[in-house]
Design an enzyme around this catalytic site. Sequence first.
Site, short mmCIF file in Angstrom:
data_model
loop_
_atom_site.label_atom_id
_atom_site.label_comp_id
_atom_site.label_asym_id
_atom_site.label_seq_id
_atom_site.Cartn_x
_atom_site.Cartn_y
_atom_site.Cartn_z
N ARG A 237 -6.69 3.39 -2.53
CA ARG A 237 -7.39 4.05 -3.62
C ARG A 237 -6.35 4.49 -4.64
O ARG A 237 -5.24 4.93 -4.28
CB ARG A 237 -8.16 5.28 -3.13
CG ARG A 237 -9.43 4.98 -2.35
CD ARG A 237 -10.54 4.40 -3.23
NE ARG A 237 -11.77 4.18 -2.52
CZ ARG A 237 -12.14 3.04 -1.94
NH1 ARG A 237 -11.35 1.98 -2.00
NH2 ARG A 237 -13.30 2.94 -1.33
N GLU A 266 -11.29 3.88 -12.76
CA GLU A 266 -11.77 2.50 -12.77
C GLU A 266 -13.07 2.43 -13.53
O GLU A 266 -13.87 3.36 -13.43
CB GLU A 266 -11.95 2.02 -11.32
CG GLU A 266 -10.62 1.98 -10.57
CD GLU A 266 -10.76 1.56 -9.11
OE1 GLU A 266 -11.87 1.19 -8.69
OE2 GLU A 266 -9.76 1.62 -8.39
N HIS A 285 -10.21 -4.02 -8.50
CA HIS A 285 -10.79 -3.49 -7.26
C HIS A 285 -11.64 -4.58 -6.59
O HIS A 285 -12.85 -4.43 -6.42
CB HIS A 285 -11.63 -2.24 -7.52
CG HIS A 285 -11.86 -1.43 -6.28
ND1 HIS A 285 -11.95 -0.06 -6.29
CD2 HIS A 285 -12.04 -1.81 -4.99
CE1 HIS A 285 -12.18 0.38 -5.05
NE2 HIS A 285 -12.23 -0.67 -4.25
N1 LIG Z 1 -9.21 -2.41 -2.44
C1 LIG Z 1 -10.37 -2.53 -1.85
O1 LIG Z 1 -11.26 -3.20 -2.34
C2 LIG Z 1 -10.61 -1.87 -0.54
C3 LIG Z 1 -10.00 -0.69 -0.25
N2 LIG Z 1 -10.20 -0.10 0.96
C4 LIG Z 1 -9.51 1.16 1.25
O2 LIG Z 1 -8.76 1.01 2.44
C5 LIG Z 1 -8.92 2.17 3.22
C6 LIG Z 1 -8.58 1.88 4.68
O3 LIG Z 1 -9.59 1.12 5.29
P1 LIG Z 1 -9.52 0.81 6.87
O4 LIG Z 1 -8.24 0.17 7.23
O5 LIG Z 1 -10.78 0.15 7.25
O6 LIG Z 1 -9.51 2.31 7.44
P2 LIG Z 1 -8.94 2.85 8.81
O7 LIG Z 1 -9.54 4.18 8.99
O8 LIG Z 1 -9.11 1.81 9.87
O9 LIG Z 1 -7.37 2.98 8.53
C7 LIG Z 1 -6.78 4.01 7.80
C8 LIG Z 1 -5.50 4.42 8.49
O10 LIG Z 1 -4.82 5.37 7.67
C9 LIG Z 1 -4.32 6.40 8.50
N3 LIG Z 1 -4.17 7.63 7.74
C10 LIG Z 1 -5.13 8.40 7.19
N4 LIG Z 1 -4.60 9.45 6.56
C11 LIG Z 1 -3.26 9.37 6.73
C12 LIG Z 1 -2.18 10.17 6.32
N5 LIG Z 1 -2.34 11.29 5.63
N6 LIG Z 1 -0.94 9.78 6.68
C13 LIG Z 1 -0.75 8.67 7.41
N7 LIG Z 1 -1.75 7.85 7.81
C14 LIG Z 1 -2.99 8.20 7.47
C15 LIG Z 1 -5.36 6.55 9.61
O11 LIG Z 1 -4.80 7.16 10.74
C16 LIG Z 1 -5.74 5.10 9.85
O12 LIG Z 1 -4.92 4.52 10.81
C17 LIG Z 1 -10.35 2.61 2.95
O13 LIG Z 1 -10.56 3.97 3.22
C18 LIG Z 1 -10.51 2.29 1.48
O14 LIG Z 1 -10.13 3.39 0.70
C19 LIG Z 1 -10.99 -0.67 1.90
C20 LIG Z 1 -11.62 -1.85 1.65
C21 LIG Z 1 -11.50 -2.54 0.40
O1 LIG Z 2 -15.07 -0.75 0.96
C1 LIG Z 2 -14.33 -0.14 0.20
O2 LIG Z 2 -13.90 0.99 0.45
C2 LIG Z 2 -13.95 -0.73 -1.09
O3 LIG Z 2 -13.09 -0.25 -1.75
C3 LIG Z 2 -14.64 -1.94 -1.58
O4 LIG Z 2 -14.89 -2.85 -0.63
#
Ligand SMILES: NC(=O)C1=CN([C@@H]2O[C@H](COP(=O)(O)OP(=O)(O)OC[C@H]3O[C@@H](n4cnc5c(N)ncnc54)[C@H](O)[C@@H]3O)[C@@H](O)[C@H]2O)C=CC1
Ligand SMILES: O=C(O)C(=O)CO
Length: 324
Positions: A237, A266, A285
């Site tokens: 993000r 955005e 994004h």
């Molecule tokens: N660019 C895009 O289109 C997309 C962006 N995202 C972003 O990616 C993020 C992660 O998604 P997932 O991998 O599925 O989530 P997840 O929950 O599986 O992984 C996030 C990891 O970050 C770690 N974490 C959280 N806060 C932390 C901190 N302060 N310090 C160190 N580590 C920390 C957690 O322990 C976890 O291992 C989503 O929350 C979303 O914001 C997700 C999908 C698409």
């Molecule tokens: O799933 C999310 O968090 C995204 O950013 C878009 O897929």
Amino acid sequence: MKKQVVLYKKLSAPLMARLHEQAEVTLIESLDTQGLAKLRDALPRAQGLLGASLKLDAELLDLAPHLEAIASVSVGVDNYDIGYLTERRILLSNTPDVLTETTADTGFALILATARRVVELANMVRDGQWTRNIGPAHFGTDVHGKTLGIIGMGRIGEALAQRGHFGFGMPVIYHSHSPKPAVEQRFNAQYRSLDDLLQQADFVCLTLPLTAETEGLIGTRQFALMRPETIFINISRGKVVDEAALIRALSNRQIRAAGLDVFEREPLNHDSPLLQLNNVVATPHMGSATHETREAMARCAVDNLLAALAGQRPVNLVNPQAWR
Ligand SMILES: NC(=O)C1=CN([C@@H]2O[C@H](COP(=O)(O)OP(=O)(O)OC[C@H]3O[C@@H](n4cnc5c(N)ncnc54)[C@H](O)[C@@H]3O)[C@@H](O)[C@H]2O)C=CC1
Ligand SMILES: O=C(O)C(=O)CO
């Protein structure tokens, strides 16, 4: 009686048909001024909400006294006040897993595009500037064998590590809430403190959620720890990064390049200084934006919503404390 569902995202015909079978559906086609007014009109009768990319704050949710469930078509849940939803016992669900691989693909696309200057050099060809063999001024830097640094070793972080380790022979270092022995074994990855990772990684990749703890996590001090060869990738993000500090680090060549899919605001304003820098690859994004993955996310959200409205616990419940 059928439940009242408000959609603020268009769904495919099969998913619309499924929803219509089980619910009375109001569709808000777009979130422009007119659409937002229509949403406000629909909220007083809404029992279920489904959509993405809208900050659903208390002011909006107070218009929806009968709301039971929100199904977000995203894995990130930073658009929601989870405490407030839990207090009102509104079930919030998201769409993890189905988008993991595609988002990691996007991360790797940015790694390759920045390191090998793909966009810049492709534009050079398109602009008719390829008039002789390219020389060192146009060379990029290798990806294979370089150190991949992952901040936030969750689902997407692991999928990125898999690509780096098995596909590109990259040593993987990571920082997360705590060490993950299984990940270390699979990818021969090593845990680092945040500062050590920033100093040692050739690619610093953000794959963590936006939370109160991570907002502004990477700023002036953190960019100062990186090296002039560092490439910075953000697919998490925008607000995890102090964008002004990023722009300074890129302009001063304190870091080599950045691949950015997400931004403080955005859509990114066309006037953003980021777009003046040829060492930036900016994408809109689009981390999960493939036909297959967006359909899978929408299907997952519909499943979650229909389960919640039928009194069943949604598979991807974000606020289990709201479950009675
Ligand atoms: N660019 C895009 O289109 C997309 C962006 N995202 C972003 O990616 C993020 C992660 O998604 P997932 O991998 O599925 O989530 P997840 O929950 O599986 O992984 C996030 C990891 O970050 C770690 N974490 C959280 N806060 C932390 C901190 N302060 N310090 C160190 N580590 C920390 C957690 O322990 C976890 O291992 C989503 O929350 C979303 O914001 C997700 C999908 C698409
Ligand atoms: O799933 C999310 O968090 C995204 O950013 C878009 O897929």
